[in-house]
Design a protein around this motif. Sequence first.
Motif, short mmCIF file in Angstrom:
data_model
loop_
_atom_site.label_atom_id
_atom_site.label_comp_id
_atom_site.label_asym_id
_atom_site.label_seq_id
_atom_site.Cartn_x
_atom_site.Cartn_y
_atom_site.Cartn_z
N CYS A 10 1.23 -1.37 -0.05
CA CYS A 10 0.16 -0.03 0.07
C CYS A 10 1.00 1.12 0.33
O CYS A 10 0.58 2.40 -1.10
N LEU A 30 -4.37 5.39 4.52
CA LEU A 30 -3.94 3.94 4.99
C LEU A 30 -3.98 3.82 6.41
O LEU A 30 -3.04 3.68 6.91
N MET A 87 -3.72 0.47 7.71
CA MET A 87 -3.03 -0.71 7.50
C MET A 87 -1.75 -0.36 7.96
O MET A 87 -1.12 -0.58 8.53
N TRP A 97 -7.42 -2.98 1.08
CA TRP A 97 -7.40 -1.52 1.24
C TRP A 97 -6.33 -1.72 -0.02
O TRP A 97 -5.83 -0.23 -0.15
N ALA A 115 -6.03 2.16 -2.07
CA ALA A 115 -4.97 2.55 -2.38
C ALA A 115 -4.20 2.86 -3.90
O ALA A 115 -4.50 3.68 -4.07
#
Lengths: 163, 342
Positions: free
Chosen positions: B165, B196, B199, B325, B329
């Motif tokens: 990501c 993010l 993440m 994600w 992203a």
Amino acid sequence: MKRVTEYLKSLLLLELAAGLWVTLKYLFKPKYTLRFPMETIPRSVRFRGLHALRRYPNGEERCIACKLCEAVCPALAITIDSAPRASDGQRRTTRYDIDLFKCIYCGFCEESCPVDSIVLTDILEYHMERRGENVITKPQLLAMGDRFEKSIAANRAQDAAYR
Amino acid sequence: MSMSSDPMILLWTLAKILVIAVPLIIAVAMYVWWERKVIGWMHVRMGPNKIGPFGLLQAFADVTKLLIKEIIIPTNANRFLYFTAPLLAVIPALAVWAIIPFDNGAVLSNANAGVLFLLAMTSLGVYGIILAGWASNSRYALLGAMRSAAQMISYEICMGMALVCVLILAGSLNFTAIVEAQAGGKGLFDWFWLPLLPMFFVYYISGVAETNRLPFDVAEGESEIVAGFHVEYSGSAFALFFLAEYANMILLSFLAPILFLGGWLSPFQGWHLGWFSQPGWWWLFLKFFIFATSLIWLRATFPRYRYDQIMRLGWKVFIPISIAWIFVAGLFKYFNVVTIGH
């Protein structure tokens, strides 16, 4: 619905955050640690620590070898031999041993003593280095009494009103 | 270009390695002290306070003790692997510092494939643990090694996806470029933690699991399998495992700020606060300190996860989030939602 909220709760780590908050609060709390040799906690005047044999103010030892303490001792830690004293024929102990390993520090000896001779001082920091040192003898006990007479007398005076 | 052609380059590189490695080892010692201190405070105790001022020299005393202790080798241990294992644990833990930038330009090797090198080195560390468990020829050690292997493989995946990501957004595998990609006029809101955010947490928690720290320390599991993979190690061999674990913790505390929190960038960049808006190594070290302390905080707070819970968290929570994600992203990147660089 309940399952969804439960799932979201665990996903967002809410309970973990609550736990972290608790430890963060404790981080700044005053610490309980006692820096032992430098600091000590206040001790009760009734604290039952190491034994001592007291004397009268004129230097005469109080113990009359009645052996009540030996009789009452639940752990059989006290051993007493007696004989008439050579100088004036009074009955005195020739031997007064306390085995510190047997002693349970119940204080019955002190309670039973008619002349307030055997006492438990508030000393709790002591150790033995060699086998046999756990048995303390009459001279040692008398020396303890001589050395700590001030605090022994003070503690008993302070406690006298409640006995 | 060959190294041997110019001994000065060789010497210069060696000096740089020492400048990084020696403070790192001292930092490990100080980190151990700080850990014991903070855990003590959270337990409403004082922690080490006898050796040196505030107990600062406690860790050095411990190291001295470990180094002069006898190394006991189990009779049926595989001697070669038994001694290789601690080296395999500590060498990657130290080697990975070659690509960690401490400031713009302050890096031993400004490798373009830095993230790949990082993944390679952190994955190698697990071999040290597995070999230690196997070569000791002990049940506890083998159990710890197996747990550690399963756990590390599971969490390596989501950790790698978190890195993916980051590099989708930054468009680079170079750590300096990744940090510079987070620069911008909005200060800390330009950093990657915002786009993010899930993440960031996945990376951090996976990192904790990767370093075998509480609440993921089943590989050690004092109350269940004594000390896990290093139960048969004593003296300096144990010290190497210890060094590797703490070097990895320090590494994690450096990587999380570099990847997600703008590295050496000021959180007030572009806010025109004078000195406070300037980037500098002190910001990175401040962020490092906060992360390093948070690892201790976790240890002081949480009990150990059960083994199946660790697996569930890794495979059924983190990996789905990570995969989702990565697409998010990608969309951010495609529609230029996140500004990259100035």
